[in-house]
Scaffold this motif. Structure first.
Motif, PDB file in Angstrom:
ATOM      1  N   ILE A 129       0.827  -1.209   0.000  1.00  0.00           N
ATOM      2  CA  ILE A 129       0.000   0.000   0.000  1.00  0.00           C
ATOM      3  C   ILE A 129       0.860   1.257   0.000  1.00  0.00           C
ATOM      4  CG2 ILE A 129      -1.639   1.310   1.418  1.00  0.00           C
ATOM      5  CD1 ILE A 129      -2.828  -1.497   2.170  1.00  0.00           C
ATOM      6  N   VAL A 130       1.943   1.260   0.756  1.00  0.00           N
ATOM      7  CA  VAL A 130       2.830   2.433   0.760  1.00  0.00           C
ATOM      8  C   VAL A 130       3.428   2.649  -0.624  1.00  0.00           C
ATOM      9  CG1 VAL A 130       5.024   3.317   1.625  1.00  0.00           C
ATOM     10  CG2 VAL A 130       3.341   2.398   3.208  1.00  0.00           C
ATOM     11  N   LEU A 131       3.859   1.584  -1.281  1.00  0.00           N
ATOM     12  CA  LEU A 131       4.430   1.728  -2.621  1.00  0.00           C
ATOM     13  C   LEU A 131       3.388   2.221  -3.608  1.00  0.00           C
ATOM     14  CD1 LEU A 131       6.710  -1.441  -2.818  1.00  0.00           C
ATOM     15  CD2 LEU A 131       7.426   0.944  -2.605  1.00  0.00           C
ATOM     16  N   VAL A 132       2.155   1.737  -3.497  1.00  0.00           N
ATOM     17  CA  VAL A 132       1.080   2.228  -4.365  1.00  0.00           C
ATOM     18  C   VAL A 132       0.814   3.711  -4.094  1.00  0.00           C
ATOM     19  CG1 VAL A 132      -1.374   2.030  -4.913  1.00  0.00           C
ATOM     20  CG2 VAL A 132       0.007  -0.029  -4.656  1.00  0.00           C
ATOM     21  N   ALA A 133       0.803   4.088  -2.815  1.00  0.00           N
ATOM     22  CA  ALA A 133       0.571   5.488  -2.459  1.00  0.00           C
ATOM     23  C   ALA A 133       1.658   6.394  -3.024  1.00  0.00           C
ATOM     24  CB  ALA A 133       0.490   5.642  -0.939  1.00  0.00           C
ATOM     25  N   ILE A 134       2.909   5.959  -2.928  1.00  0.00           N
ATOM     26  CA  ILE A 134       4.013   6.756  -3.478  1.00  0.00           C
ATOM     27  C   ILE A 134       3.893   6.841  -4.998  1.00  0.00           C
ATOM     28  CG2 ILE A 134       6.511   6.793  -3.825  1.00  0.00           C
ATOM     29  CD1 ILE A 134       6.794   5.645  -0.999  1.00  0.00           C
ATOM     30  N   GLY A 135       3.516   5.723  -5.629  1.00  0.00           N
ATOM     31  CA  GLY A 135       3.331   5.744  -7.080  1.00  0.00           C
ATOM     32  C   GLY A 135       2.250   6.716  -7.503  1.00  0.00           C
ATOM     33  N   MET A 136       1.121   6.725  -6.799  1.00  0.00           N
ATOM     34  CA  MET A 136       0.051   7.669  -7.114  1.00  0.00           C
ATOM     35  C   MET A 136       0.490   9.104  -6.837  1.00  0.00           C
ATOM     36  SD  MET A 136      -2.698   6.298  -8.402  1.00  0.00           S
ATOM     37  CE  MET A 136      -3.997   7.474  -7.993  1.00  0.00           C
ATOM     38  N   PHE A 137       1.266   9.297  -5.776  1.00  0.00           N
ATOM     39  CA  PHE A 137       1.769  10.631  -5.471  1.00  0.00           C
ATOM     40  C   PHE A 137       2.651  11.138  -6.611  1.00  0.00           C
ATOM     41  CE2 PHE A 137       4.311  13.905  -3.538  1.00  0.00           C
ATOM     42  CZ  PHE A 137       3.496  14.467  -2.561  1.00  0.00           C
ATOM     43  N   VAL A 138       3.516  10.263  -7.134  1.00  0.00           N
ATOM     44  CA  VAL A 138       4.381  10.646  -8.246  1.00  0.00           C
ATOM     45  C   VAL A 138       3.555  11.001  -9.478  1.00  0.00           C
ATOM     46  CG1 VAL A 138       6.144   9.793  -9.849  1.00  0.00           C
ATOM     47  CG2 VAL A 138       6.359   9.351  -7.397  1.00  0.00           C
ATOM     48  N   LEU A 139       2.482  10.259  -9.731  1.00  0.00           N
ATOM     49  CA  LEU A 139       1.600  10.615 -10.846  1.00  0.00           C
ATOM     50  C   LEU A 139       0.999  12.005 -10.640  1.00  0.00           C
ATOM     51  CD1 LEU A 139      -0.317   7.266 -11.530  1.00  0.00           C
ATOM     52  CD2 LEU A 139       1.521   8.299 -12.895  1.00  0.00           C
ATOM     53  N   GLY A 140       0.692  12.339  -9.374  1.00  0.00           N
ATOM     54  CA  GLY A 140       0.212  13.684  -9.085  1.00  0.00           C
ATOM     55  C   GLY A 140       1.259  14.743  -9.382  1.00  0.00           C
ATOM     56  N   LEU A 141       2.536  14.422  -9.130  1.00  0.00           N
ATOM     57  CA  LEU A 141       3.608  15.353  -9.474  1.00  0.00           C
ATOM     58  C   LEU A 141       3.711  15.525 -10.990  1.00  0.00           C
ATOM     59  CD1 LEU A 141       6.475  14.282  -7.024  1.00  0.00           C
ATOM     60  CD2 LEU A 141       4.639  15.933  -6.660  1.00  0.00           C
ATOM     61  N   VAL A 142       3.557  14.435 -11.710  1.00  0.00           N
ATOM     62  CA  VAL A 142       3.600  14.507 -13.174  1.00  0.00           C
ATOM     63  C   VAL A 142       2.460  15.383 -13.691  1.00  0.00           C
ATOM     64  CG1 VAL A 142       3.387  13.149 -15.304  1.00  0.00           C
ATOM     65  CG2 VAL A 142       4.758  12.281 -13.394  1.00  0.00           C
ATOM     66  N   GLN A 143       1.305  15.290 -13.039  1.00  0.00           N
ATOM     67  CA  GLN A 143       0.174  16.115 -13.467  1.00  0.00           C
ATOM     68  C   GLN A 143       0.468  17.603 -13.322  1.00  0.00           C
ATOM     69  OE1 GLN A 143      -2.265  17.856 -11.265  1.00  0.00           O
ATOM     70  NE2 GLN A 143      -3.452  18.482 -13.066  1.00  0.00           N
ATOM     71  N   LYS A 144       1.387  17.960 -12.419  1.00  0.00           N
ATOM     72  CA  LYS A 144       1.754  19.373 -12.229  1.00  0.00           C
ATOM     73  C   LYS A 144       2.849  19.827 -13.196  1.00  0.00           C
ATOM     74  CE  LYS A 144      -0.933  19.964  -8.594  1.00  0.00           C
ATOM     75  NZ  LYS A 144      -1.652  18.685  -8.688  1.00  0.00           N
ATOM     76  N   ALA A 145       3.362  18.927 -14.027  1.00  0.00           N
ATOM     77  CA  ALA A 145       4.493  19.253 -14.905  1.00  0.00           C
ATOM     78  C   ALA A 145       4.234  20.448 -15.820  1.00  0.00           C
ATOM     79  CB  ALA A 145       4.878  18.022 -15.728  1.00  0.00           C
ATOM     80  N   PRO A 146       3.040  20.621 -16.421  1.00  0.00           N
ATOM     81  CA  PRO A 146       2.837  21.782 -17.287  1.00  0.00           C
ATOM     82  C   PRO A 146       3.036  23.122 -16.571  1.00  0.00           C
ATOM     83  CG  PRO A 146       1.114  20.161 -17.660  1.00  0.00           C
ATOM     84  CD  PRO A 146       1.872  19.709 -16.454  1.00  0.00           C
ATOM     85  N   CYS A 147       2.837  23.127 -15.256  1.00  0.00           N
ATOM     86  CA  CYS A 147       3.030  24.361 -14.500  1.00  0.00           C
ATOM     87  C   CYS A 147       4.476  24.544 -14.059  1.00  0.00           C
ATOM     88  CB  CYS A 147       2.143  24.380 -13.262  1.00  0.00           C
ATOM     89  SG  CYS A 147       0.431  24.828 -13.612  1.00  0.00           S
ATOM     90  N   TYR A 148       5.190  23.455 -13.894  1.00  0.00           N
ATOM     91  CA  TYR A 148       6.538  23.521 -13.327  1.00  0.00           C
ATOM     92  C   TYR A 148       7.466  24.384 -14.176  1.00  0.00           C
ATOM     93  CZ  TYR A 148      10.951  21.928 -11.292  1.00  0.00           C
ATOM     94  OH  TYR A 148      12.183  21.886 -10.689  1.00  0.00           O
ATOM     95  N   ASN A 149       7.363  24.250 -15.478  1.00  0.00           N
ATOM     96  CA  ASN A 149       8.240  25.005 -16.371  1.00  0.00           C
ATOM     97  C   ASN A 149       7.554  26.185 -17.050  1.00  0.00           C
ATOM     98  OD1 ASN A 149      10.726  23.522 -16.137  1.00  0.00           O
ATOM     99  ND2 ASN A 149       9.746  21.854 -17.268  1.00  0.00           N
ATOM    100  N   GLY A 150       6.310  26.462 -16.692  1.00  0.00           N
ATOM    101  CA  GLY A 150       5.656  27.574 -17.383  1.00  0.00           C
ATOM    102  C   GLY A 150       4.468  28.167 -16.672  1.00  0.00           C
ATOM    103  N   GLY A 151       3.487  27.335 -16.354  1.00  0.00           N
ATOM    104  CA  GLY A 151       2.202  27.835 -15.887  1.00  0.00           C
ATOM    105  C   GLY A 151       2.266  28.663 -14.621  1.00  0.00           C
ATOM    106  N   TRP A 152       3.192  28.340 -13.726  1.00  0.00           N
ATOM    107  CA  TRP A 152       3.304  29.111 -12.490  1.00  0.00           C
ATOM    108  C   TRP A 152       3.957  30.469 -12.709  1.00  0.00           C
ATOM    109  CZ3 TRP A 152       5.686  24.258  -9.854  1.00  0.00           C
ATOM    110  CH2 TRP A 152       4.664  23.373  -9.493  1.00  0.00           C
ATOM    111  N   PHE A 153       4.600  30.636 -13.841  1.00  0.00           N
ATOM    112  CA  PHE A 153       5.427  31.822 -14.051  1.00  0.00           C
ATOM    113  C   PHE A 153       5.015  32.660 -15.255  1.00  0.00           C
ATOM    114  CE2 PHE A 153       7.945  28.141 -12.567  1.00  0.00           C
ATOM    115  CZ  PHE A 153       8.150  28.539 -11.264  1.00  0.00           C
ATOM    116  N   PHE A 154       4.379  32.042 -16.258  1.00  0.00           N
ATOM    117  CA  PHE A 154       4.054  32.758 -17.483  1.00  0.00           C
ATOM    118  C   PHE A 154       2.584  32.533 -17.836  1.00  0.00           C
ATOM    119  CE2 PHE A 154       8.387  30.937 -17.864  1.00  0.00           C
ATOM    120  CZ  PHE A 154       9.108  32.121 -17.684  1.00  0.00           C
ATOM    121  N   GLY A 155       1.862  33.623 -18.048  1.00  0.00           N
ATOM    122  CA  GLY A 155       0.461  33.509 -18.444  1.00  0.00           C
ATOM    123  C   GLY A 155      -0.447  33.406 -17.246  1.00  0.00           C
ATOM    124  N   ALA A 156      -1.438  34.263 -17.170  1.00  0.00           N
ATOM    125  CA  ALA A 156      -2.294  34.328 -15.990  1.00  0.00           C
ATOM    126  C   ALA A 156      -3.164  33.094 -15.833  1.00  0.00           C
ATOM    127  CB  ALA A 156      -3.173  35.587 -16.060  1.00  0.00           C
TER     128      ALA A 156
END
Length: 502
Positions: free
Chosen positions: A57-84
Motif C-alpha cells: 500500500i505504501v508503494l502504491v501510495a508513493i506511485g500515485m503521489f508521483v503521478l500527481g507530481l507529473v500532473q503538475k508538470a505543465p506548471c513547473y516550467n511555465g504555468g506558475w510563471f508565465f500567463g495568468a
C-alpha cells in the motif's frame, strides 16, 4: 463442513486475527482485482513474503503521489510563471511556489516575527505549518533566478509531503488490524494524488492519522499529543475531541478522555506558546484572517452570494456558519447517544469534519485530503468511496476551469459562473451522500462493512467492545435492527447469523 482447527493444533502465527479481504466481500473490489490477476486466494501465503499489505500500500501510495507530481508538470516550467490562466487551464495550480516569495521565504524573513511587505502583513498559516514551510525554505537553494528557487522550493515541499502521504497510508492500513487492505482506498484515491501538493494540508492529515492509530492502540495520551500537533498545523483536527467526548460519555471512559484532552492541550501549547509570547500579532494572523475572510470558493455560501441581489455580510455569514456547525454537532451528539449501538469513532470523526466542510464559507480543493483517511476508516466500501471521489475530481476540474474563465479576459476560456455552481453542487452532494451512508450504518449497524466482518470498533481503542453506561432512547438498549431482523447480528466483536451457521 470445514472445521476451525483447535488452538493447540494451530501454529503460533495463526493466532493473528483473520485478515478481511475486500475482494471476498466487496463486488467492486472483486471486479477491480481482475486487473491484477483476480481476488486473493484463501491459501495465499502473505506472511511468508516481503510483500506485506503495508509495504504494498505504501508503494502504491508513493506511485500515485508521483503521478500527481507529473500532473503538475505543465506548471513547473511555465504555468506558475508565465500567463495568468495557463496554470488553471492545465489544472496544475499550487500555492507552494507562489508563496515562496509572496510570504518572505525568498528574502529570509522569519514567519510570524517579520512583517511582510505585501497585502498580507504576516504569514496566515498555523505555527506548525509555518515551521514546515520554513524548513523547506532552509533546504531550498538560494542561488539562481527566483523561478529556479521557486521550482526548487516546490520540489523540496513535494518530497516532504510525499513522506506525509506514506505516513497516512501506513497509519490507515494499521488502524483496523483485520482490514489492512482498506488502505488501498487511500493509496489509490485520485483526489489525494491531484491535490497533495496544492498546499501543506498533508502535514495535518498525517498527524491526525497517526493520532487515530495511537487511539486504536489504546495510547490515549499519545493520541492527544499527536492531535495537538495536528491542530497546531491546521485547525480542523481539534474537532475530533467533540465526538470522542460523547463516545467516552456513553462508555464511561472519562479517564482516557482526560488523558487525550491533556495531551492535546499540552502539545498545542508547546508549539504555539513561544510564538504567542514573542510575536502575538503574527501568531494571531491565522485566526483573524479566518474570521475576516469573505465567502470564497467551493461553499454553498458562494452560490448564495453570487445569486443574491443583497448578499449577507461576512459577519452574518460567520454567525450563520457557526450556528449550522453547532446544529450539526448537536445532531451528531444525539445520534451517538441514541444509536442502537455505540457508533465507531471513525464514523463520527468523518461526520464532524464533513459537517465543518459543508457549513464553512470556503472549500479549497485540497480540503478533500482531510476526509480521505476518515472516509476509508468510516465506510470502507469501494463503490461509495469511488462515487464520492468522482464528485471531488469533478469539483477539482471545475474550480480550475472557473478560474481560467475569470482570468482569460474576453476569451472566456473555461467554465462560466453557472457551471461552477454546478461543480460546487456536485461536491456538496457527493459529500452528503457519503455522510448519509455513514449515518445509515450507525442506525443499522448490521449494514456496517466493518461490523459485518465481526469487529466492533477496531479504531475505538478502549471503546472497542466496551459496555455502555449512558444511553438515551429505546433503540440504544438493543443491538438488533428492527428494519432487517434476519441480517447478521454482531455482538461486540463476534458475528452471529440467524437461521444457520457460518
Amino acid at each position: 463442513m470445514w472445521a476451525m482447527p483447535s488452538a493447540e493444533a494451530t501454529p503460533a502465527s495463526a493466532h493473528e486475527p483473520d485478515t478481511v479481504r475486500p475482494t471476498q466481500e466487496d463486488p467492486v473490489a472483486t471486479a477491480g482485482s481482475e486487473l491484477i490477476g483476480g481476488p486473493l486466494g484463501r491459501r495465499a501465503l502473505l506472511g511468508t513474503s516481503w510483500w506485506t499489505p503495508v509495504r504494498v500500500i505504501v508503494l502504491v501510495a508513493i506511485g500515485m503521489f508521483v503521478l500527481g507530481l507529473v500532473q503538475k508538470a505543465p506548471c513547473y516550467n511555465g504555468g506558475w510563471f508565465f500567463g495568468a490562466s495557463t496554470q488553471y487551464t492545465h489544472a496544475c495550480y499550487s500555492d507552494i511556489p507562489h508563496l515562496y516569495q509572496g510570504r518572505g521565504f525568498a528574502d529570509g524573513l522569519v514567519p510570524y516575527f517579520d512583517k511582510l511587505p505585501g497585502d498580507m502583513d504576516y504569514l496566515e498559516y498555523p505555527v506548525l505549518t509555518g515551521v514546515f514551510m520554513e524548513v523547506a525554505a532552509w533546504l531550498t537553494t538560494g542561488s539562481g533566478t527566483i523561478q529556479h528557487q521557486e521550482q526548487w522550493y516546490w520540489m523540496v515541499n513535494a518530497g516532504m509531503l510525499m513522506a506525509c502521504a506514506a505516513v497516512i497510508a501506513v497509519c490507515v492500513t494499521r488502524t483496523h488490524a483485520r482490514r489492512p487492505w482498506d488502505g488501498l482506498l487511500v493509496a489509490l484515491a485520485p483526489a489525494l494524488a491531484l491535490t497533495a501538493t496544492i498546499n501543506w494540508d498533508l502535514l495535518a492529515v498525517a498527524l491526525t492519522s497517526a493520532a487515530l492509530l495511537m487511539w486504536a492502540r489504546r495510547h490515549a495520551f499519545a493520541f492527544g499529543v499527536l492531535l495537538g500537533l495536528a491542530t497546531a498545523a491546521k485547525l480542523y483536527p481539534f474537532l475530533l475531541l467533540g465526538p470522542l467526548l460523547v463516545l467516552c460519555w456513553r462508555a464511561g471512559r472519562w479517564r482516557e478522555y482526560g488523558a487525550a484532552l491533556g495531551g492535546t492541550v499540552l502539545s498545542w501549547l508547546v508549539v504555539n506558546l513561544p510564538v504567542m509570547i514573542f510575536a502575538f500579532e503574527g501568531w494571531s494572523k491565522f485566526y483573524t484572517f479566518s474570521q475576516e475572510r469573505g465567502v470564497d470558493f467551493g461553499s454553498f455560501w458562494l452560490i448564495l452570494v453570487q445569486n443574491s441581489p443583497d448578499p449577507p455580510a461576512t459577519e452574518s455569514v460567520n454567525t450563520l456558519a457557526i450556528i449550522l456547525m453547532l446544529a450539526g454537532c448537536g445532531g451528531i451528539a444525539a445520534l451517538t447517544l441514541t444509536a442502537p449501538r455505540r457508533p465507531r469513532f471513525a464514523q463520527l470523526a468523518f461526520l464532524i469534519v464533513a459537517a465543518f466542510i459543508l457549513t464553512n464559507k470556503v472549500y479549497s480543493p485540497q480540503y478533500v485530503l482531510w476526509l480521505v483517511p476518515l472516509a476509508v476508516l468510516a465506510r470502507p466500501k469501494w463503490r461509495d468511496f469511488l462515487i464520492w471521489q468522482a464528485c471531488e475530481v469533478l469539483y477539482f476540474l471545475g474550480i480550475w476551469m472557473y478560474l481560467a474563465y475569470t482570468t482569460s479576459g474576453d476569451a472566456h476560456k473555461g467554465l462560466p459562473t453557472d457551471g461552477y455552481h454546478w461543480a460546487i453542487a456536485v461536491h456538496l452532494l457527493g459529500t452528503l451522500y457519503l455522510c448519509a451512508m455513514v449515518v445509515r450504518d450507525i442506525l443499522l449497524p448490521d449494514r456496517d462493512p466493518v461490523r459485518r466482518s465481526g469487529d466492533d470498533d477496531p479504531s475505538g481503542g478502549v471503546l472497542d467492545r466496551a459496555e455502555d453506561v449512558f444511553v438515551l432512547g429505546p433503540l440504544a438498549r438493543g443491538s438488533r435492527s428492527a428494519a432487517d431482523p434476519e441480517a447478521p447480528q454482531v455482538k461486540w466483536g463476534t458475528e452471529q447469523r440467524t437461521g444457520g451457521s457460518l
